[in-house]
Structures are given as structure tokens and as C-alpha cells.
Motif scaffolding. Structure first.
Motif, PDB file in Angstrom:
ATOM      1  N   UNK A  50       0.887  -1.359   0.010  1.00 37.48           N
ATOM      2  CA  UNK A  50      -0.272  -0.071  -0.448  1.00 37.48           C
ATOM      3  C   UNK A  50       0.785   1.205   0.260  1.00 37.48           C
ATOM      4  N   UNK A  51       2.693   1.448   0.718  1.00 34.10           N
ATOM      5  CA  UNK A  51       2.978   2.623   0.957  1.00 34.10           C
ATOM      6  C   UNK A  51       3.273   2.337  -0.635  1.00 34.10           C
ATOM      7  N   UNK A  52       4.125   1.399  -1.199  1.00 33.80           N
ATOM      8  CA  UNK A  52       4.621   1.663  -2.869  1.00 33.80           C
ATOM      9  C   UNK A  52       3.415   1.920  -3.462  1.00 33.80           C
ATOM     10  N   UNK A  53       2.176   1.779  -3.752  1.00 35.03           N
ATOM     11  CA  UNK A  53       1.651   2.288  -4.467  1.00 35.03           C
ATOM     12  C   UNK A  53       1.162   3.990  -4.412  1.00 35.03           C
ATOM     13  N   UNK A  54       1.382   4.065  -3.161  1.00 38.56           N
ATOM     14  CA  UNK A  54       0.062   5.146  -2.743  1.00 38.56           C
ATOM     15  C   UNK A  54       1.743   6.163  -3.195  1.00 38.56           C
ATOM     16  N   UNK A  55       2.805   5.944  -2.494  1.00 35.04           N
ATOM     17  CA  UNK A  55       4.297   7.291  -3.393  1.00 35.04           C
ATOM     18  C   UNK A  55       3.839   6.719  -4.437  1.00 35.04           C
ATOM     19  N   UNK A  56       3.881   5.818  -5.178  1.00 36.16           N
ATOM     20  CA  UNK A  56       4.147   5.787  -6.159  1.00 36.16           C
ATOM     21  C   UNK A  56       2.757   7.068  -7.193  1.00 36.16           C
ATOM     22  N   UNK A  57       1.562   6.308  -6.767  1.00 35.99           N
ATOM     23  CA  UNK A  57       0.467   7.484  -7.150  1.00 35.99           C
ATOM     24  C   UNK A  57       0.512   8.926  -7.416  1.00 35.99           C
ATOM     25  N   UNK A  58       0.993   9.106  -5.945  1.00 38.15           N
ATOM     26  CA  UNK A  58       1.638  10.609  -5.402  1.00 38.15           C
ATOM     27  C   UNK A  58       2.550  11.089  -6.194  1.00 38.15           C
ATOM     28  N   UNK A  59       3.290  10.613  -6.287  1.00 36.32           N
ATOM     29  CA  UNK A  59       4.760  10.658  -7.898  1.00 36.32           C
ATOM     30  C   UNK A  59       4.493  11.639  -8.928  1.00 36.32           C
ATOM     31  N   UNK A  60       3.007  11.205  -9.547  1.00 32.74           N
ATOM     32  CA  UNK A  60       2.633  11.509 -10.678  1.00 32.74           C
ATOM     33  C   UNK A  60       2.124  12.768 -10.406  1.00 32.74           C
ATOM     34  N   UNK A  61       1.755  13.224  -9.327  1.00 33.67           N
ATOM     35  CA  UNK A  61       1.110  14.501  -9.503  1.00 33.67           C
ATOM     36  C   UNK A  61       2.291  15.897  -9.184  1.00 33.67           C
ATOM     37  N   UNK A  62       1.182  17.513  -9.151  1.00 31.92           N
ATOM     38  CA  UNK A  62       2.073  18.029  -8.629  1.00 31.92           C
ATOM     39  C   UNK A  62       1.142  18.832  -7.534  1.00 31.92           C
ATOM     40  N   UNK A  63       1.476  18.703  -6.100  1.00 36.32           N
ATOM     41  CA  UNK A  63       0.500  19.411  -5.557  1.00 36.32           C
ATOM     42  C   UNK A  63       0.398  20.195  -5.249  1.00 36.32           C
ATOM     43  N   UNK A  64       0.110  21.007  -4.629  1.00 36.72           N
ATOM     44  CA  UNK A  64      -1.750  21.290  -4.054  1.00 36.72           C
ATOM     45  C   UNK A  64      -2.608  20.901  -5.633  1.00 36.72           C
ATOM     46  N   UNK A  65      -2.481  20.594  -6.396  1.00 35.99           N
ATOM     47  CA  UNK A  65      -3.501  19.880  -7.078  1.00 35.99           C
ATOM     48  C   UNK A  65      -4.559  17.985  -6.675  1.00 35.99           C
ATOM     49  N   UNK A  66      -5.028  18.360  -7.454  1.00 33.39           N
ATOM     50  CA  UNK A  66      -5.695  16.744  -6.817  1.00 33.39           C
ATOM     51  C   UNK A  66      -4.576  15.148  -6.975  1.00 33.39           C
ATOM     52  N   UNK A  67      -3.433  15.090  -7.226  1.00 33.91           N
ATOM     53  CA  UNK A  67      -2.686  14.449  -7.854  1.00 33.91           C
ATOM     54  C   UNK A  67      -3.804  13.167  -7.332  1.00 33.91           C
ATOM     55  N   UNK A  68      -3.303  11.650  -8.436  1.00 33.41           N
ATOM     56  CA  UNK A  68      -3.364  10.994  -7.783  1.00 33.41           C
ATOM     57  C   UNK A  68      -3.216  10.315  -6.682  1.00 33.41           C
ATOM     58  N   UNK A  69      -3.356   9.338  -5.615  1.00 35.08           N
ATOM     59  CA  UNK A  69      -3.233   8.617  -4.512  1.00 35.08           C
ATOM     60  C   UNK A  69      -3.859   7.480  -4.278  1.00 35.08           C
ATOM     61  N   UNK A  70      -3.840   7.345  -3.136  1.00 39.36           N
ATOM     62  CA  UNK A  70      -3.890   5.545  -3.024  1.00 39.36           C
ATOM     63  C   UNK A  70      -5.725   5.973  -1.975  1.00 39.36           C
TER      64      UNK A  70
END
Length: 467
Positions: free
Chosen positions: A247-267
Motif C-alpha cells: 500500500x505504501x509503495x502504491x501510494x507513493x508511486x501514485x502521488x509521484x505522478x502529480x504536483x501538489x497542491x492539485x488533486x494528485x493521484x493517491x491511494x
């Protein structure tokens, strides 16, 4: 359950359940106990505590539990409307124990009374663990009691019920239990990373992670996880711990795909998407893959195949580095003798030092130590505590270890690994996915906040921590 039929002021009388599933899924408590309550987003919650000491601080427990429940309802529902009209925590405080069992609108908890909050005193170290347990079992009201494996759409009460998805339902719940304590303001970022690092170290110190995938561990829960023996750490992996790291690896992978503070991908968004698309009901691994693909804008099948159905270590160190989290080697002096030798032991004044598990690839296995051996002496010195062995050993130099095995005395040549081997092997294993030659090396690590993160890393970390 259904509203009570006919009960008196003490709650004694007739209660109704809609069906057998509902009946067996609602535990109850009889006897003398402490009782308190609170509301979270308009839903009444009750806390029943039996067996607590007189200085138990019930008001502190209620206040903290209320913050957990409010955070989790908000996590799942934009309208903050929970899928139950009432929730009950049944906590039994005993001398030593920790665990829980989830139900649709309640949970049965077991905790050491030493871990309960105390009136007018600093809170015990174990209190954070109790809050984590509360968070974990409450999260299950969504993730396993409603969202659940398609295999569990109808329970067969006459036989074992198997699924390969416990890595998701237990593992992902284990990921969120401490993370939601952070988001509820009950722990800070440094403490969260301490708890996360403990999970990582535990998984990486288990040789069975290189033998059994977390999907296999899920399916084998009935026959292996709950029937452990002396070889369990060498042959199996916990779907709780390894699942949390997936779960951690997936969450960080998803969050790395976007740029905060926009609604970035996340678990977080994946979990809510699964809730919405399944209607809060049965689901399959294909549903998880589809939700991840929708959130990521591309397939993550390769990652799931490797992390869930394979046995390679997860690339956690580089992922965490993107979020301003440092992977640090534990100073050699802080690494226990058991870790350095690849042993798990029991120690007492009556039985001495006894090996309970010998980890594959460690120095103890190389010396010929077996589970059940009593470690009597090292060189010319009697052993009373295993940590004394480091004072009697010179790294790289063999010494005679005297053990008792089945009433026989055996002399084994034991060599303590060099202190600088362990932290280096830990970092290599986590960062590259290579297999360390030492079974226990990966336990010698901690996580810490980077004191000078880049602006991008800081933004990612703040978005991750805050949700």
C-alpha cells in the motif's frame, strides 16, 4: 442489529437480528464495565471497557477515539455520512495482550491495561499502539466488512473460507491505521515514520519474504499464518506487514505522478473509487487493478505482479526519498545481538537463553544452531542474556558456543558478523531489491524526516501526511 424489542432500563430483554449473519456479527458484553460515548459526524459511538485499573482515563480515550472516527468517516465519505447508525467499541483490558476483531458496527478489542491512558499522568508508550488498534479495527467497518473479497460474498460457516486478497483487506488497513492517527493529529510526522520504519524493518528481517508472495500468504492464512512453528519466519511473510508496504509503495508511486497542491493521484482516491464502484460490496483483484489504472492514467499491473505475486523487495528507499524521508542505517551499537546473529530467542531466569527461531542466512544458522537449543555458554563464560554475547565475541573471529539440545551438549563455532555489514546490506536490499546474504541485515534501519527537503519533496510529503 435491529432496534431492541422489549428491554428494561438495564438493557435486559429481547433483541432482534435480521438474519443469522447479523446475529453472529454482533458481539455483546455482560457484567460490570465502564461505559462512555461520543458522536462522530452525527453518529453515536459507545465505548465499553472491562478490566481497567482505577486510574484509567476514560475521557482521554473517548476524546482521542472520537478524532480517529471522525477522520476515518471523512476519509471514506465526502458527505461525511457513515454506513452505520451506531458503533460500539468493546475493550477488554487484561494483564498482557493486544488484538481485535472487526464487525459491521462494532469491534472487540484486547489490550494490556498498562497501555490504557491514565488520569493525571504521562501516557504510556503502548497507548499509541492502542490507538492504532482502534484505528485499524474501525477502518475495517469499510474495508472487509462491506468492501470485501468476492470469495466472501456469502460465508460458509461450515468450512474455512479462502481468498488471496488479505494483503489488500488487512495489509492496506494496516497501512492506514497509523497514517490516520497522523492525520487526526494524535501523532506527529516523526512518530509516524518511527512506526512505519518498524513495519519495514520487521518485513525485511523476515527471510520468508523471499519464499512466499503476499498473495500466497493470504491464501495460506488458515494453514500457515495461524499455525506458526519454528520455521515460520523462513517460509512465510505476514500479509499484514508486507501488505502495508505494498500500500505504501502504491501510494507513493501514485502521488509521484502529480504536483501538489492539485488533486494528485493517491491511494486514498483509489480506496474511495473502489467503494463507489462496488457499492461498498464484494470486489476482486481485477477491480483493484482497474481502479489503480483509472487513478494513475496507466497500468500498474507490472508493479502488482512484482509486489503482490512476486517475492522481490519493494523499492521503498527511493520512493521515500522523493517525499523527503531519509532511510538511515541504525548505528551498530543499537543493533541487537539477536539481529546480528539471525536469532529469535526467549530469555528467563528459569530457562536461560533458548533459540525459538533460527533465521535463514544468518550467523546462527551457519554455526548449526537449531530452534529449541538452549544457549549455555560462549567461550569460557556462562550466558544469561544473549546481548552479553557481543561482549564475548570479536567480529569475524569464531568462538565456541556451548548449547544443550535434547539433553546433549554440543560445541558450535559461532562467528559474529562485522558491525558495518548490517546497515549497508539493509540499504542495498531496500533500494535495489537485491537479496542480502544476511537474514537479519535489513532490520538495521530507521526512517527520519529530511531536515532540508527540496520544495517539491516537501510539498509531496505534506500532501501525503495531510491526505
Amino acid at each position: 442489529a435491529q432496534p431492541p424489542g422489549s428491554v428494561d432500563a438495564a438493557g435486559m430483554g429481547l433483541y432482534e437480528a435480521a438474519d443469522y449473519d447479523e446475529l453472529v456479527d454482533h458481539p455483546f458484553e455482560l457484567g460490570r464495565f465502564w461505559r462512555g460515548g461520543f458522536e462522530a459526524h452525527g453518529v453515536p459511538h459507545e465505548f465499553i471497557v472491562a478490566g481497567a485499573w482505577p486510574d484509567f482515563d476514560g475521557e482521554r480515550l473517548l476524546a482521542d477515539a472520537q478524532r480517529v472516527c471522525a477522520a476515518e468517516i471523512a476519509f471514506w465519505h465526502a458527505d461525511q455520512r457513515a454506513p452505520f447508525s451506531r458503533y460500539v467499541f468493546l475493550l477488554n483490558a487484561i494483564d498482557d495482550g493486544h488484538g481485535g476483531l472487526e464487525h459491521r458496527a462494532s469491534t472487540a478489542l484486547l489490550a494490556s491495561r498498562r497501555d490504557l491512558p491514565r488520569t493525571g499522568a504521562a501516557q504510556p508508550e503502548g497507548y499509541t499502539g492502542l490507538l492504532g488498534l482502534i484505528s485499524h479495527e474501525y477502518f475495517h467497518a469499510w474495508n472487509v466488512k462491506r468492501l470485501r473479497p468476492r470469495d466472501f460474498e456469502r460465508y460458509d460457516y461450515t468450512a474455512e473460507n479462502y481468498t488471496q486478497l488479505l494483503w489488500f483487506f488487512e495489509g492496506f488497513t494496516s497501512y492506514y491505521d497509523d497514517l490516520l492517527l497522523l492525520r487526526a493529529g494524535l501523532i506527529d510526522g516523526a512518530r509516524y515514520l518511527q512506526l512505519l520504519g518498524k513495519t519495514i524493518a520487521s518485513v525485511l528481517a523476515t527471510p520468508g519474504r523471499q519464499v512466499q508472495s503476499v498473495a500466497q500468504a493470504s491464501f495460506d492464512a488458515w494453514v500457515k499464518y495461524y499455525r506458526g512453528d519454528e520455521n515460520t519466519p523462513n517460509a512465510t511473510i505476514s500479509y499484514y506487514g508486507k501488505g502495508a508496504l505494498v500500500a505504501l509503495a502504491l501510494d507513493l508511486t501514485l502521488r509521484s505522478l502529480g504536483e501538489p497542491p492539485a488533486a494528485t493521484p493517491s491511494l486514498d482516491r483509489v480506496m474511495r473509487r473502489l467503494w463507489q464502484t462496488s457499492g461498498g460490496g464484494p470486489m476482486t483483484e481485477a477491480d483493484v487493478r482497474h481502479a489503480l489504472q483509472q487513478e494513475a492514467g496507466g497500468s500498474l499491473d507490472a508493479e502488482l505482479d512484482a509486489w503482490v505475486h512476486g517475492t522481490a523487495d519493494l523499492p521503498l528507499a527511493p520512493l521515500l526519498a522523493r517525499f523527503g524521508v531519509q532511510w538511515q542505517a541504525t548505528p551498530p551499537a543499537a543493533v541487537s545481538t539477536a539481529q546480528r546473529l539471525g536469532l529469535r530467542v526467549s530469555e528467563s531466569a528459569l530457562t536461560g537463553v533458548r533459540a525459538t527461531h533460527v533465521l535463514r542466512g544468518g550467523a546462527a544458522e551457519a554455526a548449526g544452531v537449531a530452534a529449541g537449543d538452549e544457549l549455555l555458554a560462549l567461550g569460557d563464560w556462562r550466558l544469561r542474556r544473549l546481548d552479553d554475547a557481543q561482549r564475548l565475541l570479536t567480529p569475524g573471529q569464531p568462538a565456541v558456543l556451548l548449547v544443550s539440545r535434547d539433553q546433549r551438549l554440543l560445541r558450535l563455532a559461532l562467528t559474529l558478523p562485522s558491525a558495518d555489514v548490517l546497515p549497508a546490506a539493509a540499504a542495498d536490499t531496500a533500494a535495489t531489491g537485491t537479496t542480502s546474504s544476511l537474514a537479519t541485515s535489513a532490520a538495521a534501519m530507521t526512517l527520519a524526516l529530511d531536515p532540508q527537503p527540496s520544495a517539491a519533496a516537501l510539498a509531496l510529503r505534506e500532501a501525503w501526511f495531510s491526505g
